[in-house]
Design a protein around this motif. Sequence first.
Motif, mmCIF file in Angstrom:
data_model
loop_
_atom_site.group_PDB
_atom_site.id
_atom_site.type_symbol
_atom_site.label_atom_id
_atom_site.label_comp_id
_atom_site.label_asym_id
_atom_site.label_seq_id
_atom_site.Cartn_x
_atom_site.Cartn_y
_atom_site.Cartn_z
ATOM 1 N N ALA A 273 9.366 5.977 10.677
ATOM 2 C CA ALA A 273 10.569 6.382 9.949
ATOM 3 C C ALA A 273 11.788 6.113 10.830
ATOM 4 C CB ALA A 273 10.491 7.855 9.579
ATOM 5 N N TYR A 274 12.801 5.492 10.239
ATOM 6 C CA TYR A 274 13.967 5.014 10.990
ATOM 7 C C TYR A 274 15.229 5.761 10.573
ATOM 8 C CZ TYR A 274 17.769 1.664 12.083
ATOM 9 O OH TYR A 274 18.923 1.066 12.517
ATOM 10 N N TRP A 275 16.028 6.121 11.570
ATOM 11 C CA TRP A 275 17.368 6.663 11.306
ATOM 12 C C TRP A 275 18.329 6.191 12.377
ATOM 13 C CZ3 TRP A 275 20.931 9.825 13.894
ATOM 14 C CH2 TRP A 275 22.003 10.265 13.108
ATOM 15 N N CYS A 291 13.197 14.913 17.038
ATOM 16 C CA CYS A 291 11.986 14.310 16.463
ATOM 17 C C CYS A 291 11.723 12.910 17.004
ATOM 18 C CB CYS A 291 12.101 14.234 14.943
ATOM 19 S SG CYS A 291 12.408 15.812 14.138
ATOM 20 N N ASN A 292 12.592 12.411 17.872
ATOM 21 C CA ASN A 292 12.405 11.064 18.402
ATOM 22 C C ASN A 292 11.154 11.009 19.293
ATOM 23 O OD1 ASN A 292 13.091 8.412 18.541
ATOM 24 N ND2 ASN A 292 14.985 8.704 19.694
ATOM 25 N N VAL A 293 10.606 9.827 19.412
ATOM 26 C CA VAL A 293 9.389 9.648 20.190
ATOM 27 C C VAL A 293 9.655 9.912 21.673
ATOM 28 C CG1 VAL A 293 9.826 7.164 20.420
ATOM 29 C CG2 VAL A 293 7.494 8.050 20.688
ATOM 30 N N THR A 294 8.728 10.610 22.314
ATOM 31 C CA THR A 294 8.800 10.885 23.753
ATOM 32 C C THR A 294 7.443 10.565 24.379
ATOM 33 O OG1 THR A 294 8.071 13.193 23.543
ATOM 34 C CG2 THR A 294 10.451 12.761 23.325
ATOM 35 N N LYS A 295 7.357 10.712 25.672
ATOM 36 C CA LYS A 295 6.082 10.473 26.347
ATOM 37 C C LYS A 295 5.060 11.541 25.952
ATOM 38 C CE LYS A 295 8.092 8.268 30.428
ATOM 39 N NZ LYS A 295 8.265 8.346 31.913
ATOM 40 N N GLU A 296 5.566 12.717 25.592
ATOM 41 C CA GLU A 296 4.657 13.817 25.268
ATOM 42 C C GLU A 296 4.225 13.831 23.807
ATOM 43 O OE1 GLU A 296 7.621 14.297 26.842
ATOM 44 O OE2 GLU A 296 6.680 14.292 28.829
ATOM 45 N N ILE A 303 14.641 7.238 16.224
ATOM 46 C CA ILE A 303 16.006 7.724 16.043
ATOM 47 C C ILE A 303 16.939 6.966 16.993
ATOM 48 C CG2 ILE A 303 17.488 9.757 16.003
ATOM 49 C CD1 ILE A 303 15.078 9.913 14.104
ATOM 50 N N TYR A 304 18.048 6.456 16.454
ATOM 51 C CA TYR A 304 19.008 5.696 17.247
ATOM 52 C C TYR A 304 20.413 6.249 17.017
ATOM 53 C CZ TYR A 304 15.113 2.395 17.376
ATOM 54 O OH TYR A 304 13.874 1.825 17.534
ATOM 55 N N ALA A 305 21.141 6.470 18.123
ATOM 56 C CA ALA A 305 22.515 6.954 18.031
ATOM 57 C C ALA A 305 23.448 5.785 17.726
ATOM 58 C CB ALA A 305 22.920 7.637 19.329
#
Length: 520
Positions: A273-275, A291-296, A303-305
């Motif tokens: 899902a893209y925002w 909700c952005n992807v992290t290492k954990e 999610i992109y600013a």
Amino acid sequence: MKKMNAQMSRSWNGEESKGRSAPASTSYAVKLVIAVFVALVVLVFFISNSATFGWSEQGIDRQSLNTQISKAQSKPQPKLITLSCPNITGASAVCQRSPNAAAPTPLHVTANQPSPTCPEYFRWIHEDLRPWKSTGITKEMVQRARKFATFHMVVLDGRVYVQEYFGHSLSRNVFTFWGILQLISRYPGRVPDFELIFNCMDMPSVKSADYNSSAPPPPLFHYCKDDRTLDILFPDWSFWGWPETNIKPWVPLMREMNEGNAEVEWPEREPYAYWKGSPFMGGSRQDLVKCNVTKERDWNARIYAQDWNSEAKQGYHRSNLARQCYHRYRIYVEGLAWSVSQKYILACNSPTLFVDTRFVEFFQRGLMPGHHYWPIAADNKCRGIKFAVDWGNAHQEEAQAIGKASSDFFQQEVKMDHVYDYMLHALTEYAKLLKYKPTVPEGFTEICMESLACSASEKTKSFLLESMEKWTHDAEPCTLPPPFTPEELHQVLEKRANAVKQVEMWEQKAWEQEQGDKST
């Protein structure tokens, strides 16, 4: 050679004419050519018209021919809409129409051109105006709306007069003016006289709790509302373009959106899902960033600013709305209130994960969760997004159907023809409620296409001209459907609520199963 010349000479002089004179032979040939030509013309005429006219054994069916002629004569002829700027650089354009000129005459449209019924969401026009149905709208009510106003507008005989209170020269004001001017040009003589107050800012203003039947609310036009406000909805300015963010007018942008939708087939898109947007416009967006992807943890969100200042310096190459359908899912989340991004996200044929919002804009009330978008609870975004993506990737046919339904809705029911018709019906129904004849107050300025476009910056002018209507409309607007009955309105709201509950139940069940698997 001498022999050949002699033979040619004898032929011209009739020595080999076998008893016919040269002039007679030439005349015969000419007549023959003319006869063949005429026969061919008649044959072509018959063939070309056989698809148009009815035929009988005796020739043309006179009744059919008369019907065709009658239709041609009765069909309204659209007129070219023109805009003329002064040749002198820096000169201000003035509105040329004489003060005593007659009001534009509506195009005559016959019953041979049945008008289709407007989309279902037009029925909400009646709901927006319901607070004034029994009282009508008085001059005093309109004046009370001034405390919320960005601008005050009066339209008389197709001429537009305004007084701006805030946001002078902002795109929100200029392009809303422009949209109303295009409506008047598109439907000459059809836009009624009216006086209105408009709020162009983000938040709706007229709180229903502050008013009752003995103290009716002030009528205020705005781009969005919620369950606690009574603002009258109107299409936002970006349908005609937004130069500051390089968002093109709706018509050319939708053409590019179609091209963008076709560039990558849905199964080949990124399965996330893209925002992309400004994360600082409201708490809901700041919450979405978590909700952005992290290492954990991977919540299936990317999610992109969006930094608009940086984009402007780089020519907006990374913010083309028509080229953002490269993920299987899109996320919509509100800003400070509603966001103009909603229509661009939903027009992509990737299903939209729609984070719940209390704000609605005019077309949004025609959308149904589970059919046009996938609902996401505002207080549980990350878990909702992950489940939606997992579900869609496991049910690809159903997921694609949601994306198609949403994209089709905007292509067919929110096309620019319907945007103008919504404006016309909203203003017409509003004007019917006025209990006084509007006049132009002191201090108002007349505006027209020339006064807005001719002195605008080059970029703004290019957007204005690109969104300008070229011809008057040669057909009636769509037919406004009747108001909802109380039972119909209840059914619509109940259906919407049940669709959201269904998704919540699926999500909760999946979450409990995941937690159970972790504990074993």
